[in-house]
Design an enzyme around this catalytic site. Structure first.
Site, PDB file in Angstrom:
ATOM      1  CG  HIS A 131     -74.158  10.947 -48.929  1.00  0.00           C
ATOM      2  ND1 HIS A 131     -75.276  10.138 -48.871  1.00  0.00           N
ATOM      3  CD2 HIS A 131     -73.938  11.362 -47.659  1.00  0.00           C
ATOM      4  CE1 HIS A 131     -75.711  10.081 -47.628  1.00  0.00           C
ATOM      5  NE2 HIS A 131     -74.915  10.809 -46.857  1.00  0.00           N
ATOM      6  CG  HIS A 147     -70.547  13.051 -44.751  1.00  0.00           C
ATOM      7  ND1 HIS A 147     -71.452  13.991 -44.325  1.00  0.00           N
ATOM      8  CD2 HIS A 147     -71.258  11.905 -44.905  1.00  0.00           C
ATOM      9  CE1 HIS A 147     -72.660  13.442 -44.205  1.00  0.00           C
ATOM     10  NE2 HIS A 147     -72.558  12.171 -44.554  1.00  0.00           N
TER      11      HIS A 147
HETATM   12  P1  AMP Z   1     -76.105  10.975 -43.985  1.00  0.00           P
HETATM   13  O1  AMP Z   1     -76.476  11.012 -42.529  1.00  0.00           O
HETATM   14  O2  AMP Z   1     -74.729  10.395 -44.215  1.00  0.00           O
HETATM   15  O3  AMP Z   1     -77.171  10.316 -44.827  1.00  0.00           O
HETATM   16  O4  AMP Z   1     -75.932  12.469 -44.418  1.00  0.00           O
HETATM   17  C1  AMP Z   1     -76.874  13.183 -45.113  1.00  0.00           C
HETATM   18  C2  AMP Z   1     -76.380  14.603 -45.133  1.00  0.00           C
HETATM   19  O5  AMP Z   1     -77.074  15.295 -46.136  1.00  0.00           O
HETATM   20  C3  AMP Z   1     -76.597  15.353 -43.816  1.00  0.00           C
HETATM   21  O6  AMP Z   1     -75.338  15.796 -43.321  1.00  0.00           O
HETATM   22  C4  AMP Z   1     -77.502  16.512 -44.235  1.00  0.00           C
HETATM   23  O7  AMP Z   1     -77.193  17.714 -43.564  1.00  0.00           O
HETATM   24  C5  AMP Z   1     -77.257  16.616 -45.723  1.00  0.00           C
HETATM   25  N1  AMP Z   1     -78.368  17.144 -46.508  1.00  0.00           N
HETATM   26  C6  AMP Z   1     -79.660  16.771 -46.447  1.00  0.00           C
HETATM   27  N2  AMP Z   1     -80.381  17.474 -47.350  1.00  0.00           N
HETATM   28  C7  AMP Z   1     -79.506  18.289 -47.994  1.00  0.00           C
HETATM   29  C8  AMP Z   1     -79.641  19.270 -49.030  1.00  0.00           C
HETATM   30  N3  AMP Z   1     -80.816  19.546 -49.586  1.00  0.00           N
HETATM   31  N4  AMP Z   1     -78.531  19.931 -49.433  1.00  0.00           N
HETATM   32  C9  AMP Z   1     -77.336  19.663 -48.871  1.00  0.00           C
HETATM   33  N5  AMP Z   1     -77.152  18.751 -47.894  1.00  0.00           N
HETATM   34  C10 AMP Z   1     -78.211  18.083 -47.460  1.00  0.00           C
END
Ligand code: AMP
Ligand code: ZN
Length: 148
Positions: A107, A109
């Site tokens: 993913h 950001h």
């Molecule tokens: P990372 O640290 O790059 O793996 O980022 C994961 C991101 O996913 C974090 O910023 C979380 O806030 C976001 N996240 C986790 N669960 C969900 C969800 N169900 N819907 C939307 N965002 C999410």
């Protein structure tokens, strides 16, 4: 090519969002990618772009899929900037726990930024000397020559 086990995908929160099994504030969808709001935004409007297929990180994402993620990220970046009236946008990605990756599904950001949001990014530190810098450039370019 095996990217992950079925168990990885069954437990993956982003795969569940793709499958519609858990709710998300989706802002964009095409045949290969979706974009939805991060539930814990750095700033409101913080959006995630993901491939619909499960790949753990940038290393294992096929290049054509990665290209599609980037195409969506470019579209979404401008939409987020306009919709949030942001002064700028950060696009970043965490790969592996050491880099802060929490959700093991590729993913990107997209974070709206403001002149006065006072978010400080990490600061760079100079190399000890030009030789040290050159040795890193050599090691990386050698890796690139041997990568298949
Ligand atoms: P990372 O640290 O790059 O793996 O980022 C994961 C991101 O996913 C974090 O910023 C979380 O806030 C976001 N996240 C986790 N669960 C969900 C969800 N169900 N819907 C939307 N965002 C999410
Ligand atoms: Zn997944």
């Amino acid at each position: 090519m095996t990217h992950s086990t079925n168990t990885d995908q069954e437990n993956c929160i982003f795969c569940k969002i793709v499958a519609g099994e858990i709710a998300a504030s989706k802002v964009y969808e095409d045949d290969e990618t979706i974009a939805f709001l991060d539930i814990q935004p750095v700033n409101p409007g913080h959006t995630l772009v993901i491939p619909k297929d499960h790949f753990e990180n940038i290393y294992t994402t096929p290049v054509m899929t990665w290209m599609r993620v980037q195409m969506t990220a470019q579209k979404v970046a401008l939409a987020v900037k306009h919709a949030t009236d942001a002064d700028g946008v950060n696009i970043y990605m965490n790969n592996e726990a050491a880099a802060g990756q929490v959700v093991p599904h590729t993913h990107v950001h997209i974070i709206p930024r403001y002149n006065d949001d006072n978010l400080t990014l990490w600061h760079g530190t100079a190399y000890k000397d030009p030789e040290e810098m050159e040795s890193f450039a050599d090691k990386i370019s050698t890796e690139l020559k041997t990568e298949n």
